[in-house]
Design a protein around this motif. Structure first.
Motif, PDB file in Angstrom:
ATOM      1  N   LYS A  14       0.836  -1.206   0.000  1.00 17.69           N
ATOM      2  CA  LYS A  14       0.000   0.000   0.000  1.00 17.69           C
ATOM      3  C   LYS A  14       0.869   1.254   0.000  1.00 17.69           C
ATOM      4  O   LYS A  14       0.580   2.234  -0.695  1.00 17.69           O
ATOM      5  N   PHE A  15       1.959   1.232   0.774  1.00 20.08           N
ATOM      6  CA  PHE A  15       2.867   2.382   0.821  1.00 20.08           C
ATOM      7  C   PHE A  15       3.575   2.570  -0.517  1.00 20.08           C
ATOM      8  O   PHE A  15       3.583   3.666  -1.086  1.00 20.08           O
ATOM      9  N   THR A  16       4.184   1.503  -1.043  1.00 22.73           N
ATOM     10  CA  THR A  16       4.945   1.634  -2.284  1.00 22.73           C
ATOM     11  C   THR A  16       4.052   2.013  -3.456  1.00 22.73           C
ATOM     12  O   THR A  16       4.451   2.776  -4.328  1.00 22.73           O
ATOM     13  N   GLN A  17       2.811   1.511  -3.465  1.00 23.13           N
ATOM     14  CA  GLN A  17       1.896   1.865  -4.548  1.00 23.13           C
ATOM     15  C   GLN A  17       1.491   3.336  -4.477  1.00 23.13           C
ATOM     16  O   GLN A  17       1.270   3.973  -5.511  1.00 23.13           O
ATOM     17  N   SER A  18       1.417   3.899  -3.268  1.00 23.19           N
ATOM     18  CA  SER A  18       1.123   5.331  -3.127  1.00 23.19           C
ATOM     19  C   SER A  18       2.262   6.168  -3.697  1.00 23.19           C
ATOM     20  O   SER A  18       2.026   7.169  -4.387  1.00 23.19           O
ATOM     21  N   ILE A  19       3.500   5.782  -3.419  1.00 19.96           N
ATOM     22  CA  ILE A  19       4.648   6.483  -3.991  1.00 19.96           C
ATOM     23  C   ILE A  19       4.671   6.293  -5.509  1.00 19.96           C
ATOM     24  O   ILE A  19       4.931   7.242  -6.269  1.00 19.96           O
TER      25      ILE A  19
ATOM     26  N   PHE B 139      11.858   9.627 -13.004  1.00 18.88           N
ATOM     27  CA  PHE B 139      10.490   9.311 -12.582  1.00 18.88           C
ATOM     28  C   PHE B 139      10.171   7.833 -12.772  1.00 18.88           C
ATOM     29  O   PHE B 139       9.446   7.235 -11.980  1.00 18.88           O
ATOM     30  N   SER B 140      10.702   7.248 -13.849  1.00 12.92           N
ATOM     31  CA  SER B 140      10.364   5.855 -14.155  1.00 12.92           C
ATOM     32  C   SER B 140      10.853   4.889 -13.075  1.00 12.92           C
ATOM     33  O   SER B 140      10.324   3.778 -12.943  1.00 12.92           O
ATOM     34  N   LEU B 141      11.860   5.293 -12.289  1.00 15.47           N
ATOM     35  CA  LEU B 141      12.349   4.429 -11.223  1.00 15.47           C
ATOM     36  C   LEU B 141      11.342   4.298 -10.094  1.00 15.47           C
ATOM     37  O   LEU B 141      11.398   3.338  -9.314  1.00 15.47           O
ATOM     38  N   LEU B 142      10.433   5.277  -9.990  1.00 16.15           N
ATOM     39  CA  LEU B 142       9.483   5.296  -8.876  1.00 16.15           C
ATOM     40  C   LEU B 142       8.033   5.238  -9.328  1.00 16.15           C
ATOM     41  O   LEU B 142       7.128   5.142  -8.501  1.00 16.15           O
ATOM     42  N   ALA B 143       7.800   5.340 -10.635  1.00 18.94           N
ATOM     43  CA  ALA B 143       6.430   5.327 -11.137  1.00 18.94           C
ATOM     44  C   ALA B 143       5.835   3.930 -11.034  1.00 18.94           C
ATOM     45  O   ALA B 143       6.546   2.936 -10.960  1.00 18.94           O
ATOM     46  N   ALA B 144       4.508   3.877 -11.042  1.00 15.92           N
ATOM     47  CA  ALA B 144       3.809   2.604 -10.899  1.00 15.92           C
ATOM     48  C   ALA B 144       4.086   1.703 -12.085  1.00 15.92           C
ATOM     49  O   ALA B 144       4.100   2.161 -13.220  1.00 15.92           O
ATOM     50  N   PRO B 145       4.312   0.427 -11.840  1.00 16.60           N
ATOM     51  CA  PRO B 145       4.454  -0.513 -12.951  1.00 16.60           C
ATOM     52  C   PRO B 145       3.137  -0.644 -13.708  1.00 16.60           C
ATOM     53  O   PRO B 145       2.085  -0.317 -13.190  1.00 16.60           O
ATOM     54  N   ILE B 146       3.224  -1.126 -14.937  1.00 17.78           N
ATOM     55  CA  ILE B 146       2.029  -1.242 -15.759  1.00 17.78           C
ATOM     56  C   ILE B 146       1.002  -2.150 -15.113  1.00 17.78           C
ATOM     57  O   ILE B 146      -0.191  -1.889 -15.149  1.00 17.78           O
ATOM     58  N   SER B 147       1.414  -3.241 -14.553  1.00 12.30           N
ATOM     59  CA  SER B 147       0.466  -4.140 -13.896  1.00 12.30           C
ATOM     60  C   SER B 147       1.008  -4.548 -12.540  1.00 12.30           C
ATOM     61  O   SER B 147       2.201  -4.762 -12.370  1.00 12.30           O
ATOM     62  N   ILE B 148       0.118  -4.624 -11.554  1.00  6.09           N
ATOM     63  CA  ILE B 148       0.503  -5.014 -10.208  1.00  6.09           C
ATOM     64  C   ILE B 148      -0.234  -6.310  -9.900  1.00  6.09           C
ATOM     65  O   ILE B 148      -1.457  -6.337  -9.803  1.00  6.09           O
ATOM     66  N   ASP B 149       0.513  -7.386  -9.796  1.00  5.12           N
ATOM     67  CA  ASP B 149      -0.093  -8.705  -9.656  1.00  5.12           C
ATOM     68  C   ASP B 149       0.902  -9.574  -8.920  1.00  5.12           C
ATOM     69  O   ASP B 149       2.112  -9.433  -9.097  1.00  5.12           O
ATOM     70  N   GLU B 150       0.416 -10.485  -8.115  1.00  5.66           N
ATOM     71  CA  GLU B 150       1.333 -11.345  -7.364  1.00  5.66           C
ATOM     72  C   GLU B 150       2.159 -12.247  -8.284  1.00  5.66           C
ATOM     73  O   GLU B 150       3.214 -12.755  -7.891  1.00  5.66           O
ATOM     74  N   ASN B 151       1.667 -12.447  -9.507  1.00  3.09           N
ATOM     75  CA  ASN B 151       2.398 -13.270 -10.459  1.00  3.09           C
ATOM     76  C   ASN B 151       3.217 -12.448 -11.447  1.00  3.09           C
ATOM     77  O   ASN B 151       3.757 -12.982 -12.403  1.00  3.09           O
ATOM     78  N   GLN B 152       3.283 -11.139 -11.235  1.00  2.57           N
ATOM     79  CA  GLN B 152       4.075 -10.275 -12.084  1.00  2.57           C
ATOM     80  C   GLN B 152       4.929  -9.362 -11.222  1.00  2.57           C
ATOM     81  O   GLN B 152       4.540  -8.983 -10.118  1.00  2.57           O
TER      82      GLN B 152
END
Length: 296
Positions: free
Chosen positions: A145-150, A186-199
């Motif tokens: 939750k924290f990392t996704q907010s950043i 920015f790309s080092l901290l931006a959200a990945p395209i998909s957030i999934d336990e298998n990715q």
């Protein structure tokens, strides 16, 4: 050498939106403030269990557009997990986390861990991080939750072409932020395209041999050889293209580049092993021309 003490961040946190315009897109501002507030609340719940925190906007500043926010800690919520002493280090933890995640790819970074503090020296800046802050960074970065907010914070500013950098300091009248992230990072901290336990995505330094170069900005893929295998990846480093178009770099097949390579991986559900899906070059660290034998 510039010296920065992360402990300067306590209850105040000034956000610098770097760029030429003296204004900010309303959506960019609102989304950034919400994402940072979410990160503050999540980090506080880990650092100060049983203590609530309210994040308020106190002022806006000129120059590169600035927004000042304040954390108001409220220990009225009392339970078995309440700490006796509220640690007003949440902003310091966020600043240290962001700085730490922009170090990837920097050569000759020296980190000294002492009893009371951690000293990070990247050759240009010396960062002093209190040991309490350093230890709590390790705790909060385990929280999705924290990392996704950043991630959302930097994904938002990455979409706004007028934002050249995002910085943080402790005082509204500071001309320069204590911690500053340029647009190319920015790309080092931006959200990945998909957030999934298998990715997942990982970033590592890599030496790539060029088979085919696309000498134009965009998402078209270059062809490389990496660790003996052929891969394709776009080069997303605008500073690299700036240097190329200024004729500071001459690219030819057979040359090599040392890069930060972002690797997208997917886990095979049957065997639990992650395999590489696709690649992106997010920073070109060094260009290495192919050796040519001299003729006599």
């Amino acid at each position: 050498m510039r010296t920065i003490n992360i402990s300067e961040f306590e209850s105040d946190f000034v956000i610098h939106f770097g760029g030429e315009p003296k204004r900010i897109n309303a959506y960019t501002l609102a989304s950034t403030l919400v994402s940072i507030a979410d990160a503050v609340k999540t980090a506080n719940s880990i650092i100060n269990p049983g203590c609530e925190v309210e994040v308020v906007v106190e002022a806006f500043g000129s120059g590169s557009f600035k927004a000042k926010i304040r954390a108001i800690y409220n220990q009225a919520v009392s339970n078995l997990f309440s700490s006796e002493h509220v640690k007003t280090i949440v902003f310091s933890v966020i600043a240290a986390f962001i700085y730490d995640h922009t170090l990837s790819g920097k050569p000759n970074v020296d980190i000294t861990v002492n009893t009371d503090e951690v000293i990070i020296n990247d050759g240009e800046t010396k960062i002093i991080v209190p040991r309490e802050v350093h230890d709590n960074v390790k705790k909060v970065e385990k929280s999705d939750k924290f990392t996704q907010s950043i991630n959302r914070t930097f994904e938002t500013v990455a979409k706004d072409k007028d934002v050249a950098s995002l910085g943080f300091t402790s005082k509204m009248d500071d001309e320069l932020p204590i911690v500053s992230v340029p647009r190319e990072k920015f790309s080092l901290l931006a959200a990945p395209i998909s957030i999934d336990e298998n990715q997942r995505t990982i970033i590592e330094n890599a030496d790539l041999h060029i088979l085919r170069a696309i000498l134009d900005r965009g998402n078209r893929k270059w062809e490389f050889v990496w660790r003996g295998i052929k891969i394709s990846a776009p080069v997303l480093d605008n500073q690299f293209y700036d240097r190329f178009f200024a004729h500071e770099i001459m690219i030819a097949p057979g040359d090599s580049i040392k890069v930060q390579l972002k690797i997208y991986q997917t886990r095979d559900k049957d065997v639990g092993i992650f395999t590489n899906n696709r690649y992106e070059v997010i920073q070109v660290i060094r260009h290495i021309p192919r050796f040519k034998q001299q003729t006599f």
